[in-house]
Design an enzyme around this catalytic site. Structure first.
Site, short mmCIF file in Angstrom:
data_model
loop_
_atom_site.label_atom_id
_atom_site.label_comp_id
_atom_site.label_asym_id
_atom_site.label_seq_id
_atom_site.Cartn_x
_atom_site.Cartn_y
_atom_site.Cartn_z
N HIS A 306 0.86 -1.20 0.00
CA HIS A 306 0.00 0.00 0.00
C HIS A 306 0.89 1.24 0.00
O HIS A 306 1.96 1.24 0.62
CB HIS A 306 -0.90 0.00 1.25
N ASP A 363 -7.86 -5.39 -0.14
CA ASP A 363 -8.30 -6.23 -1.27
C ASP A 363 -7.92 -7.69 -1.13
O ASP A 363 -8.33 -8.52 -1.94
CB ASP A 363 -7.70 -5.67 -2.57
#
Ligand code: SDX
Length: 428
Positions: A306, A363
């Protein structure tokens, strides 16, 4: 007390720039006058060190794995709130009273139907069109339907457009699924909750009553909460930039949907489940971890890493817990979940992932749940867009209502040819 200015020495001169403090998080160096004073730009492709705006909506501490919506931790909201309440919070800044929540939910319910002519847009797509392609087209088409609320300088018009977008996304998303499987569209049933209505429009059929499973409704609602907003991510920045020109709000949200579709962003949930299925059994995991570490191999562990979180994504924690709840409620299992758990365990103990601070993100596990509920992988990012619409709309409202708002127009470091004269083709 004002902070000491940031000092810059460039081209032999000294410059001072104000340092601004937020309520929490890193201070910022206010460089709005930098070009005028220094005749220089800053250079920050990907905006890794750039604050593009001032916002009071969502705060992320990537090192501590903290995510707050209007100050409330995502874990508490996911555990105790619901998506309508979180939507109200993001739009209005405070948790609603019971009366305020009832009024907001009722307003949203009364905007869930689509103009009948909008349904004609679906028939222009191939049945095997990716549902995200349909979302881009149909949501963009909404900008052709509402001429009664397009004055974005009018807060009432902005509120109506915001409510329409939040309310209609489930109906549009469900219709995209129905179209892909050749089933008739289902009209909303506003006696149901926002999320229950969506599940019935997606999985119900006109031929029989839809049996809404409470555990599935709660898990889906929690997944919507986890995806609602996330500071200035790529798709939110797209909506802000599109909106900064004064563009139609429906068209701005369509731009956000287009950006979210990418596998590096919202498309990662579909890519992550496809990756887990490709890996198959846990014994194959080391091979894929080695591929992810190989600089010459474009393969990445989808659902890992991320831009901001350099610790665990708090949403992934809730998502993993929700997998177990849904499996138990539906009395199902999926070997892909075991593969995901083992992959996480091996990756988090691998020096490469530790050094690069790569953890599961929102996700990584979401696809396991969505698949168990019955969604095809091509619908995963559609669900992300459905939930993120409230964040996009709240961020768009925050930007448009800022009196200092101006069109976004970045500059560049030019590395092309300097001026040269045209040469006629006969002499080239
Ligand atoms: C979302 O911004 C948001 O808030 C987004 C989001 C939201 O709610 O809006 O949180 C939703 O988009 C989550 C992210 C979903 N994407 C993925 O899961 C795709 C896989 N992850 C990556 O592609 C990547 O981690 C990003 C895009 C998410 C972040 O990339 P960055 O911050 O630009 O970091 P990078 O690509 O420069 O990677 C840093 C290093 C690189 O190695 P070096 O060049 O330094 O040697 O880490 C490596 C990368 O190669 N790396 C990975 C990796 N992610 C980064 N290596 C293997 N597998 C990965 N998943």
């Amino acid at each position: 007390m004002a902070e000491d200015p940031a000092k810059l020495t460039a081209h032999g001169k000294d410059f001072d720039f104000p340092v601004l403090k937020g309520s929490v998080g890193p201070d910022v160096i206010d460089i709005r006058k930098l070009y005028a004073q220094t005749d220089m730009f800053t250079f920050d492709p990907g905006f890794t060190s750039t604050a593009s705006c001032e916002s009071a909506l969502t705060y992320i501490d990537g090192d501590e794995g903290v995510l707050l919506h209007r100050g409330y931790p995502i874990g508490q909201l996911a555990e105790s709130s619901n998506f309508m309440e979180v939507s109200y919070l993001l739009l209005n800044g405070e948790l609603p009273s019971a009366k305020e929540l009832a009024a907001f939910s009722s307003t949203i319910s009364r905007h869930t139907m689509l103009h009948e002519q909008l349904m004609s847009f679906y028939k222009g797509f191939r049945r095997d069109a990716h549902p995200m392609a349909i979302m881009c087209g149909v949501v963009g088409a909404l900008s052709a339907f509402y001429h009664d609320s397009t004055d974005i300088s009018d807060p009432v018009h902005r509120r109506i457009s915001s409510h329409r977008l939040i309310a209609k996304m489930p109906t549009i998303a469900a219709a995209a699924y129905k179209y892909s499987v050749g089933q008739p569209f289902m009209y909303p049933d506003n006696r149901l909750s926002y999320t229950g209505n969506f599940l019935r429009m997606t999985f119900g059929v006109p031929a029989e009553e839809y049996d809404l499973h409470p555990a599935v409704e709660k898990a889906m609602d929690r997944i919507f909460i986890l995806h609602a907003d996330h500071e200035q991510n790529a798709s939110t920045s797209t909506v802000r930039l599109a909106g900064s020109s004064g563009a139609n709000p429906f068209a701005c949200i369509a731009a956000g949907i287009a950006c979210l579709w990418g596998p590096a962003h919202g498309g990662a949930n579909e890519a992550a489940l496809n990756m887990l299925r490709e890996i198959g059994t846990p014994d194959k995991i080391p091979h894929y971890i080695e591929r992810a570490k190989d600089k010459n191999d474009p393969f990445r562990l989808m659902g890992f890493g991320h831009r901001v979180y350099k610790n665990y994504d708090p949403r992934a924690t809730v998502m993993q817990k929700t997998v177990r709840e849904v499996f138990e409620a539906l009395n199902v299992s999926d070997p892909v979940f075991e593969t995901a758990l083992r992959l996480e365990e091996l990756a988090l103990n691998d020096d490469y992932f530790i050094e690069k601070k790569l953890f599961p993100n929102v996700d990584f596990y979401s696809g396991v749940i969505l698949s168990a509920i019955g969604f095809p992988t091509t619908m995963f990012t559609v669900l992300f867009a459905l939930a993120r619409t409230v964040g996009w709309v709240a961020q768009w409202n925050e930007m448009i209502s800022d009196p200092g708002q101006k069109i976004g127009r970045p500059r560049q470091l030019y590395t092309g040819p300097t001026q040269r004269d045209y040469v006629p083709v006969e002499t080239r």
